[in-house]
Write a protein that holds these residues in place. Structure first.
Motif, PDB file in Angstrom:
ATOM      1  N   GLY A  24      -2.040  -6.632   2.281  1.00 11.04           N
ATOM      2  CA  GLY A  24      -2.369  -6.846   3.684  1.00 11.04           C
ATOM      3  C   GLY A  24      -1.345  -6.325   4.671  1.00 11.04           C
ATOM      4  N   ARG A 259      -2.590  -9.854   7.041  1.00 11.08           N
ATOM      5  CA  ARG A 259      -3.841 -10.432   6.553  1.00 11.08           C
ATOM      6  C   ARG A 259      -3.804 -11.948   6.552  1.00 11.08           C
ATOM      7  NH1 ARG A 259      -5.133  -8.406   0.873  1.00 11.08           N
ATOM      8  NH2 ARG A 259      -5.841  -6.570   2.034  1.00 11.08           N
ATOM      9  N   GLY A 290      -0.544 -13.211   9.474  1.00  8.75           N
ATOM     10  CA  GLY A 290      -1.970 -13.312   9.782  1.00  8.75           C
ATOM     11  C   GLY A 290      -2.276 -14.535  10.635  1.00  8.75           C
ATOM     12  N   SER A 292      -5.783 -15.318  11.540  1.00 12.96           N
ATOM     13  CA  SER A 292      -7.230 -15.510  11.554  1.00 12.96           C
ATOM     14  C   SER A 292      -7.590 -16.995  11.431  1.00 12.96           C
ATOM     15  CB  SER A 292      -7.884 -14.745  10.404  1.00 12.96           C
ATOM     16  OG  SER A 292      -9.257 -15.053  10.316  1.00 12.96           O
ATOM     17  N   GLU A 431     -11.087  -8.394   1.233  1.00  8.11           N
ATOM     18  CA  GLU A 431     -10.498  -9.564   1.862  1.00  8.11           C
ATOM     19  C   GLU A 431     -11.619 -10.456   2.393  1.00  8.11           C
ATOM     20  OE1 GLU A 431      -7.927  -7.885   4.856  1.00  8.11           O
ATOM     21  OE2 GLU A 431      -9.573  -7.634   6.286  1.00  8.11           O
ATOM     22  N   LYS A 478      -7.797 -14.386   4.112  1.00 12.88           N
ATOM     23  CA  LYS A 478      -7.230 -14.170   5.444  1.00 12.88           C
ATOM     24  C   LYS A 478      -6.874 -15.498   6.113  1.00 12.88           C
ATOM     25  CE  LYS A 478      -9.485 -11.199   8.014  1.00 12.88           C
ATOM     26  NZ  LYS A 478     -10.672 -10.561   8.680  1.00 12.88           N
TER      27      LYS A 478
END
Length: 597
Positions: A24, A259, A290, A292, A431, A478
């Motif tokens: 990632g 990621r 990451g 997310s 992913e 993620k």
């Protein structure tokens, strides 16, 4: 776009370089920016590991306006240079064991099914050579890659015979008398020592390159850039080598993962630290950046086809409201071995229905025990997994697979899936927002046990790859990860991103505290998509299943056996014992009671 200092160093580099990039870390973005910064008019080749990566790269380079970058796989390059030139006919699948025995007219005495065992080893010997950088078959010792004692004894006894017939088969392919394989034309390409007309060659996923692919790459006059992750090497069974460690290029690193968040990065480092017992000096300083928060895409990842199928069966049994699923590579690919044998062939052999068997090799076996003996002599992992599934689920298999296929989406509709099922190998490069792991990976206890195995001695390369597989699986998420408690290293706690999953079997229960504060994964019935990581405490679980997570006793086993043989249905038995249907299925399998429903 804003580039990190690590990325800027790579883009401004000169000469041959290698890039060790953690999962990632934006390696494709970095390579695109590298290509953008090269002098105008430069001829650039990007080598992708496989077709799916090639298609993805074509889209990304086109979006960046880099239409002059040629994107190929090693096989597509070889195909254009070898197959067209010699007008070869290419076999879509590898030769099957039965085909090789028939083509070569093999006759080997002394052991049951000896000609098919020999054919299997000839096939492997040819694959080993075609993926190597050697000029001649005799320069390799096939025995170096045979680990099973019984298989090794067979190979030692018939080595000259195997070598002779491997040469004959290769010669027949070379003359165009029979169809050639994908491995063959790649090997012929490497032996031709081609010089490619490029100024820069960018080689992705270098940690999984075969020696043949690497040999072509390093002999080019172009400026060479190879990128990969030392700890994502998971294809040694296809004779891949960790090219990054073999090349004496200037090294750069990409350690920031965009990621996944920090808790996943910390878990990844803990997993990789297992390798310190095998001599790894330093764990990469992975930084999880990451952010997310999405939970749209959900996946179940397993180490093996068997582990994945079993989890899919269990999952859909407990979640009948799930109607849209997707298996990476399509579900049919999980019911067939590479050589064409199907799960149904093994089931028909198991039931003695020989007239229904389509695979010629399996059709020659007298019974399932015959097949198991063949597997011991050849180390055929795929057939072994099929036998295991058949032994566990017996005649329920057709109905189970029918239900799975009814819910399966086409590849074009994958984005509509409520849940994706995949092995780690097929999920490579993928992913998902949310990932659940199946408990068929290595853990610290299993690793310690194998490292201390004085009788057999540890196979460090295989153990290294098992750790890599767990690392790759973890780093597909993620956002959220649901991980079996037995796979969790010491020092890792639950968080918003990590949920612990407890196994219902009693041997795992013994490793837990009497009143755990950690949570147990469950899949409540919902109208739309499943809340993959919603969790319940043991006490909450027991509000529905009064005996959840309690050890089985001999008395309970006897009672279960009586109920099963009296014809009681699974849901009735589960209700009687106050346990889930999955727990009853697991116990029946453990007691080796077959064909249960």
């Amino acid at each position: 776009m804003k580039l990190s200092p690590e990325q800027k160093q790579i883009i401004n580099s000169v000469g041959d370089i290698k890039i060790n990039a953690v999962a990632g870390s934006g390696k494709t973005t970095t390579i695109i920016e590298y290509a953008k910064s090269r002098p105008e008019g430069s001829k650039i080749l990007y080598l992708a590991y496989n077709k799916s990566v090639k298609i993805e790269a074509q889209n990304k380079f086109a979006e960046a306006g880099l239409h002059h970058v040629k994107i190929e796989t090693a096989h597509s390059l070889a195909y254009k240079n070898i197959v067209f030139k010699h007008n070869y006919r290419v076999r879509t699948q590898a030769y099957r064991t039965y085909d090789i025995a028939e083509l070569l007219g093999l006759k080997v005495g002394g052991e049951k099914h000896a000609e098919f065992i020999a054919a299997n080893h000839i096939n492997q010997m040819i694959s080993y050579f075609c993926n190597s950088d050697k000029m001649k078959l005799a320069e390799l010792n096939y025995q170096d890659i045979v680990s099973d004692k019984k298989a090794y004894a067979f190979v030692s006894r018939y080595y000259d015979y195997l070598l002779q017939h491997a040469r004959i088969l290769l010669a027949r392919m070379d003359r165009g008398e029979i169809e050639i394989t994908h491995d063959f034309y790649l090997k012929k390409f490497q032996l031709a020592a081609p010089q490619l007309p490029y100024d820069y060659i960018l080689f992705d996923e270098g940690q999984d390159a075969s020696p043949a692919m690497l040999d072509v790459f390093i002999k080019q006059k172009a400026v060479k850039v190879i990128v990969g992750d030392t700890h994502q090497q998971i294809y040694s069974w296809r004779f891949a080598i960790n090219s990054l460690e073999q090349l004496n290029f200037k090294q750069y690193s990409l350690n920031n993962s965009f990621r996944f968040p920090k808790p996943i990065a910390d878990l990844s480092k803990k997993i990789l630290s297992f390798k310190k017992q095998m001599g790894l000096k330093e764990v990469p300083p992975i930084e999880g950046l990451g952010e997310s928060k999405s939970l749209k895409t959900k996946a179940v990842l397993a180490r093996t086809n068997l582990g994945l199928l079993l989890r899919a069966i269990e999952f859909l049994s407990d979640n009948s409201n799930i109607n849209k699923i997707y298996f990476e590579g399509h579900i049919s690919s999980y019911t067939y071995a590479d050589d064409g044998a199907s799960l149904y062939d093994v089931l028909n052999l198991y039931n003695g229905k020989r007239s229904l068997i389509k695979d010629k090799l399996i059709g020659l076996m007298r019974n399932i025990e015959d097949l198991e003996e063949y597997i011991e002599n050849t180390e055929d992992v795929q057939l072994s997994m099929m036998v295991e599934i058949v032994n566990k689920y017996g005649n329920e298999i057709p109905n189970i697979l029918k239900k799975l296929k009814e819910k399966h989406l086409d590849a074009a509709d994958k984005h509509k899936a409520e849940i994706v099922f995949s092995t780690v190998h097929r999920a490579k490069g993928m992913e998902y927002d949310e990932v659940e792991l199946v408990n068929d990976f290595i853990n610290e206890k299993r690793l310690d046990r194998q490292l201390k195995d004085e009788k057999e001695g540890p196979d460090l390369s295989k153990l290294n790859e098992e750790i890599n597989l767990l690392y790759v699986a973890i780093t597909r998420t993620k956002n959220k990860l649901s991980i079996p408690f037995v796979l969790v290293p010491d020092g890792i706690s639950e968080s918003a991103n990590i949920v612990f999953v407890y196994d219902e079997e009693e041997e795992e229960v013994e490793t837990k505290p009497a009143k755990p504060t950690k949570k147990v994964i469950s899949y409540p019935k919902v109208k739309e998509k499943p809340a993959l990581a919603k969790a319940y405490t043991v006490d909450e679980k027991r509000e529905t299943y009064k005996a959840a997570y309690r050890p089985w006793t001999k008395e309970l086993d006897d009672e279960l056996t009586d109920l099963y043989f009296s014809g009681k249905k699974l849901n009735v038995i589960a209700e009687h014992f106050g346990r889930t249907k999955g727990a009853i299925l697991s116990r029946l399998a453990k007691l080796e009671i077959e064909n249960f429903d």
